[in-house]
Design a protein around this motif. Structure first.
Motif, PDB file in Angstrom:
ATOM      1  N   GLN A   1     -42.638  53.307  15.449  1.00  0.00           N
ATOM      2  CA  GLN A   1     -42.694  52.228  14.440  1.00  0.00           C
ATOM      3  C   GLN A   1     -43.662  52.537  13.305  1.00  0.00           C
ATOM      4  O   GLN A   1     -43.722  51.806  12.320  1.00  0.00           O
ATOM      5  CB  GLN A   1     -43.059  50.892  15.113  1.00  0.00           C
ATOM      6  CG  GLN A   1     -44.483  50.766  15.620  1.00  0.00           C
ATOM      7  CD  GLN A   1     -44.651  51.319  17.027  1.00  0.00           C
ATOM      8  OE1 GLN A   1     -44.009  52.278  17.405  1.00  0.00           O
ATOM      9  NE2 GLN A   1     -45.544  50.709  17.794  1.00  0.00           N
TER      10      GLN A   1
ATOM     11  N   LYS B   1     -43.267  46.694  12.890  1.00  0.00           N
ATOM     12  CA  LYS B   1     -42.677  46.077  14.082  1.00  0.00           C
ATOM     13  C   LYS B   1     -41.165  46.057  13.964  1.00  0.00           C
ATOM     14  O   LYS B   1     -40.619  45.852  12.868  1.00  0.00           O
ATOM     15  CB  LYS B   1     -43.201  44.644  14.267  1.00  0.00           C
ATOM     16  CG  LYS B   1     -44.686  44.629  14.654  1.00  0.00           C
ATOM     17  CD  LYS B   1     -45.170  43.237  14.952  1.00  0.00           C
ATOM     18  CE  LYS B   1     -46.680  43.207  15.088  1.00  0.00           C
ATOM     19  NZ  LYS B   1     -47.185  43.758  16.334  1.00  0.00           N
TER      20      LYS B   1
ATOM     21  N   SER C   1     -37.584  39.001  12.650  1.00  0.00           N
ATOM     22  CA  SER C   1     -36.326  38.655  13.320  1.00  0.00           C
ATOM     23  C   SER C   1     -35.745  37.328  12.843  1.00  0.00           C
ATOM     24  O   SER C   1     -34.523  37.190  12.724  1.00  0.00           O
ATOM     25  CB  SER C   1     -36.537  38.626  14.835  1.00  0.00           C
ATOM     26  OG  SER C   1     -37.518  37.668  15.175  1.00  0.00           O
TER      27      SER C   1
HETATM   28  N1  GSH Z   1     -42.660  38.299  14.266  1.00  0.00           N
HETATM   29  C1  GSH Z   1     -41.978  39.541  14.516  1.00  0.00           C
HETATM   30  C2  GSH Z   1     -42.485  40.126  15.808  1.00  0.00           C
HETATM   31  C3  GSH Z   1     -41.885  41.507  16.070  1.00  0.00           C
HETATM   32  C4  GSH Z   1     -42.608  42.212  17.203  1.00  0.00           C
HETATM   33  O1  GSH Z   1     -43.632  41.730  17.736  1.00  0.00           O
HETATM   34  N2  GSH Z   1     -42.098  43.399  17.551  1.00  0.00           N
HETATM   35  C5  GSH Z   1     -42.741  44.198  18.579  1.00  0.00           C
HETATM   36  C6  GSH Z   1     -41.761  44.480  19.711  1.00  0.00           C
HETATM   37  S1  GSH Z   1     -41.148  43.001  20.469  1.00  0.00           S
HETATM   38  C7  GSH Z   1     -43.141  45.535  17.986  1.00  0.00           C
HETATM   39  O2  GSH Z   1     -42.419  46.100  17.207  1.00  0.00           O
HETATM   40  N3  GSH Z   1     -44.326  46.026  18.334  1.00  0.00           N
HETATM   41  C8  GSH Z   1     -44.802  47.302  17.878  1.00  0.00           C
HETATM   42  C9  GSH Z   1     -46.214  47.249  17.335  1.00  0.00           C
HETATM   43  O3  GSH Z   1     -46.812  46.167  17.326  1.00  0.00           O
HETATM   44  O4  GSH Z   1     -46.728  48.300  16.939  1.00  0.00           O
HETATM   45  C10 GSH Z   1     -40.467  39.285  14.573  1.00  0.00           C
HETATM   46  O5  GSH Z   1     -40.075  38.192  15.025  1.00  0.00           O
HETATM   47  O6  GSH Z   1     -39.696  40.145  14.145  1.00  0.00           O
END
Ligand code: GSH
Length: 211
Positions: free
Chosen positions: A38, A51, A70
């Motif tokens: 990422q 993310k 999202s």
């Molecule tokens: N608010 C964001 C949250 C996205 C999120 O937390 N993604 C996580 C996986 S569920 C991620 O990519 N984490 C990688 C990081 O924090 O480096 C959404 O709803 O898209």
């Protein structure tokens, strides 16, 4: 064509389910967040918050459009296809309420609970009990809503249900693992999980990305 950048997490499943629901053509790009993918420049160009998920719609009016977050992706795809989000009036805002409730509440709280209760190397009892109580409270709110309405937005399946499905499975699974099966009882949520989980598009979306 839409490029979907995603991973095998609850947030990652949401646009995958929605793309399956809409029937829009798309290509999947798996971003393995456990390997730090990422943070690669190509992904950051479409998702500056590093993310998943993110999409790029190459057929957007005015040229290619990238969308991260999202909730924004679900609204974008709903508006593009006129599916799973009422176009106006009270019904639209009932869906929006539960969509924002998921993005700002259930997701972050269940995520923190999973971390502190199940994955953290150093145990912090205050953090575990704080997020345990909050996840239970949120599932209680959801259970009461689903005792009064078929779906989160009301009578019809919507992007609010798409947003909540994988996170609800994750939250219930986390509580059962941490506290024991018998401590977790949300009957209306269970009824809704079965209805939503039986949808073919949801079954397919929950398998994306294949890794
Ligand atoms: N608010 C964001 C949250 C996205 C999120 O937390 N993604 C996580 C996986 S569920 C991620 O990519 N984490 C990688 C990081 O924090 O480096 C959404 O709803 O898209």
């Amino acid at each position: 064509m839409i490029d979907l950048h995603t991973w095998t997490t609850p947030n990652g499943r949401k646009p995958a389910i929605m793309l399956e629901e809409t029937g829009l053509p798309y290509r999947v790009h798996a971003v393995d967040i456990s390997k730090g993918e990422q943070f690669q420049p190509g992904f950051l160009a479409v998702s500056p918050n590093n993310k998943i998920p993110a999409i790029v719609d190459h057929d957007a009016p005015g040229g290619p459009l990238s969308v991260f977050e999202s909730g924004a992706i679900l609204v974008y795809l709903a508006e593009k296809t006129d599916k799973l989000l009422p176009s106006g009036g009270a019904a639209r805002f009932k869906v929006m309420e539960w969509l924002f409730w998921q993005v700002g509440g259930l997701g972050p709280m269940a995520g923190q609970f999973g971390y502190f209760a199940l994955r953290a190397e150093t145990k912090n009892p205050d953090a575990v009990s704080r997020f345990d109580e909050e996840v239970r409270r949120l599932l209680g709110v959801m259970d009461r809503r689903l005792g009064q309405a078929e779906y989160l937005g009301g009578d019809d399946y919507s992007i609010a249900d798409v947003a909540c499905y994988a996170w609800t499975i994750s939250a219930l699974g986390g509580l059962k693992k941490a506290d024991g099966e018998q401590t977790v009882k949300f009957d209306s949520v269970d009824r809704w999980l079965k209805t939503v989980g039986d949808r073919p598009a949801v079954k397919r979306g929950m398998e994306i990305p294949k890794v």
